[in-house]
Design a protein around this motif. Structure first.
Motif, PDB file in Angstrom:
ATOM      1  N   ASN A   1       0.834  -1.218   0.000  1.00  9.95           N
ATOM      2  CA  ASN A   1       0.000   0.000   0.000  1.00  9.95           C
ATOM      3  C   ASN A   1       0.862   1.259   0.000  1.00  9.95           C
ATOM      4  OD1 ASN A   1       0.633  -0.893   2.664  1.00  9.95           O
ATOM      5  ND2 ASN A   1      -1.004   0.317   3.541  1.00  9.95           N
TER       6      ASN A   1
ATOM      7  N   GLU B   1       0.421   5.288   0.621  1.00  6.94           N
ATOM      8  CA  GLU B   1      -0.524   6.294   1.141  1.00  6.94           C
ATOM      9  C   GLU B   1      -0.158   7.707   0.701  1.00  6.94           C
ATOM     10  OE1 GLU B   1      -0.960   5.514   5.355  1.00  6.94           O
ATOM     11  OE2 GLU B   1      -2.140   3.714   4.904  1.00  6.94           O
TER      12      GLU B   1
ATOM     13  N   CYS C   1      -4.180   0.735  -2.427  1.00  2.70           N
ATOM     14  CA  CYS C   1      -4.047  -0.540  -1.714  1.00  2.70           C
ATOM     15  C   CYS C   1      -2.974  -1.417  -2.361  1.00  2.70           C
ATOM     16  CB  CYS C   1      -5.373  -1.294  -1.735  1.00  2.70           C
ATOM     17  SG  CYS C   1      -6.666  -0.537  -0.736  1.00  2.70           S
ATOM     18  N   ALA C   2      -2.445  -2.315  -1.550  1.00  2.00           N
ATOM     19  CA  ALA C   2      -1.404  -3.249  -1.995  1.00  2.00           C
ATOM     20  C   ALA C   2      -1.871  -4.085  -3.196  1.00  2.00           C
ATOM     21  CB  ALA C   2      -1.044  -4.174  -0.842  1.00  2.00           C
ATOM     22  N   GLU C   3      -3.098  -4.562  -3.139  1.00  2.00           N
ATOM     23  CA  GLU C   3      -3.616  -5.452  -4.187  1.00  2.00           C
ATOM     24  C   GLU C   3      -3.654  -4.747  -5.545  1.00  2.00           C
ATOM     25  OE1 GLU C   3      -4.915  -4.772  -1.198  1.00  2.00           O
ATOM     26  OE2 GLU C   3      -6.376  -6.292  -0.580  1.00  2.00           O
TER      27      GLU C   3
ATOM     28  N   PRO D   1      -9.590  -8.119   1.837  1.00  2.00           N
ATOM     29  CA  PRO D   1      -9.440  -7.081   0.800  1.00  2.00           C
ATOM     30  C   PRO D   1     -10.641  -6.142   0.798  1.00  2.00           C
ATOM     31  CG  PRO D   1      -8.958  -9.254  -0.103  1.00  2.00           C
ATOM     32  CD  PRO D   1      -9.541  -9.470   1.259  1.00  2.00           C
ATOM     33  N   CYS D   2     -10.375  -4.851   0.631  1.00  2.00           N
ATOM     34  CA  CYS D   2     -11.471  -3.875   0.677  1.00  2.00           C
ATOM     35  C   CYS D   2     -12.388  -4.063  -0.539  1.00  2.00           C
ATOM     36  CB  CYS D   2     -10.909  -2.451   0.734  1.00  2.00           C
ATOM     37  SG  CYS D   2     -10.283  -1.845  -0.834  1.00  2.00           S
TER      38      CYS D   2
HETATM   39  N1  THU Z   1      -5.319  -1.474   2.511  1.00  6.66           N
HETATM   40  C1  THU Z   1      -4.798  -2.279   1.552  1.00  6.66           C
HETATM   41  O1  THU Z   1      -3.659  -2.091   1.096  1.00  6.66           O
HETATM   42  N2  THU Z   1      -5.566  -3.302   1.102  1.00  6.66           N
HETATM   43  C2  THU Z   1      -6.817  -3.579   1.544  1.00  6.66           C
HETATM   44  O2  THU Z   1      -7.481  -4.461   1.005  1.00  6.66           O
HETATM   45  C3  THU Z   1      -7.361  -2.859   2.687  1.00  6.66           C
HETATM   46  C4  THU Z   1      -6.640  -1.615   3.073  1.00  6.66           C
HETATM   47  C5  THU Z   1      -4.511  -0.350   3.002  1.00  6.66           C
HETATM   48  C6  THU Z   1      -5.015   0.991   2.540  1.00  6.66           C
HETATM   49  C7  THU Z   1      -4.436   1.897   3.608  1.00  6.66           C
HETATM   50  O3  THU Z   1      -3.125   2.276   3.226  1.00  6.66           O
HETATM   51  C8  THU Z   1      -4.356   1.025   4.852  1.00  6.66           C
HETATM   52  O4  THU Z   1      -4.500  -0.302   4.402  1.00  6.66           O
HETATM   53  C9  THU Z   1      -5.416   1.327   5.893  1.00  6.66           C
HETATM   54  O5  THU Z   1      -6.687   1.314   5.330  1.00  6.66           O
END
Ligand code: THU
Length: 157
Positions: free
Chosen positions: A62, A64, A73-75, A107-108
């Motif tokens: 991820n 920011e 996000c990482a994915e 995963p979001c």
């Molecule tokens: N985040 C991810 O990288 N992947 C997800 O599926 C959920 C959230 C990251 C985004 C942000 O930098 C941190 O986690 C907190 O939300």
């Protein structure tokens, strides 16, 4: 009126050692990617890794931004690299881990939708490997199992 029910099959491995070697290595790649996380605002490091059909592993972490909605996000970072650098390779699996080990890294919703789009492009399911608490690993055969009724290009008519 009819009441319907959704069921999802998924697996829980007690530890990574129960997984096939290529999936163990993919989780290791995702864990190493945690060092690439730029997360000064949430302090929540997420690592991802995509396995391509030729065995290549693509890390993602991820990234920011002080303007919070711009956080990536990482994915989705891993997916962008895979699509740009290896456009002709099918994706086989994606691993997602967090630096905080005792959580289930879900995963979001935005990432589920983007992984879903990639699964459509891929023409084959992408196995999802998700870190769980106590060293467990959860596995889903397709992102569709994490995104029932996902919206796709075919819905546009
Ligand atoms: N985040 C991810 O990288 N992947 C997800 O599926 C959920 C959230 C990251 C985004 C942000 O930098 C941190 O986690 C907190 O939300």
């Amino acid at each position: 009126m009819v009441e319907l029910k959704l069921e999802v099959d998924y697996r829980c491995y007690a530890s990574t050692t129960e997984l096939p070697p290529e999936y163990q290595e993919l989780l290791d790649c995702a864990k190493k990617a945690l060092d690439l996380s730029y997360s000064p605002y949430s302090s929540f490091k997420v690592g991802a890794a995509i396995l391509l059909e030729d065995g290549t592993q693509i890390p993602g972490a991820n990234q920011e931004n002080a303007s919070y909605p711009l956080c990536l996000c990482a994915e989705r970072n891993a997916l962008a690299v895979a699509n740009i650098q290896y456009p002709s390779q099918k994706m086989v699996a994606m691993a997602v881990v967090a630096a905080k080990e005792d959580i289930f890294v879900s995963p979001c919703g935005a990432c589920r939708q983007v992984i879903w789009e990639n699964e459509q492009r891929n023409g084959a399911p992408i196995t999802m490997l998700i870190q769980g608490p106590e060293g467990k690993v959860y596995s889903f055969k397709s992102i569709g199992d994490l995104l029932p009724f996902g919206f796709s290009g075919t819905d546009l008519g």
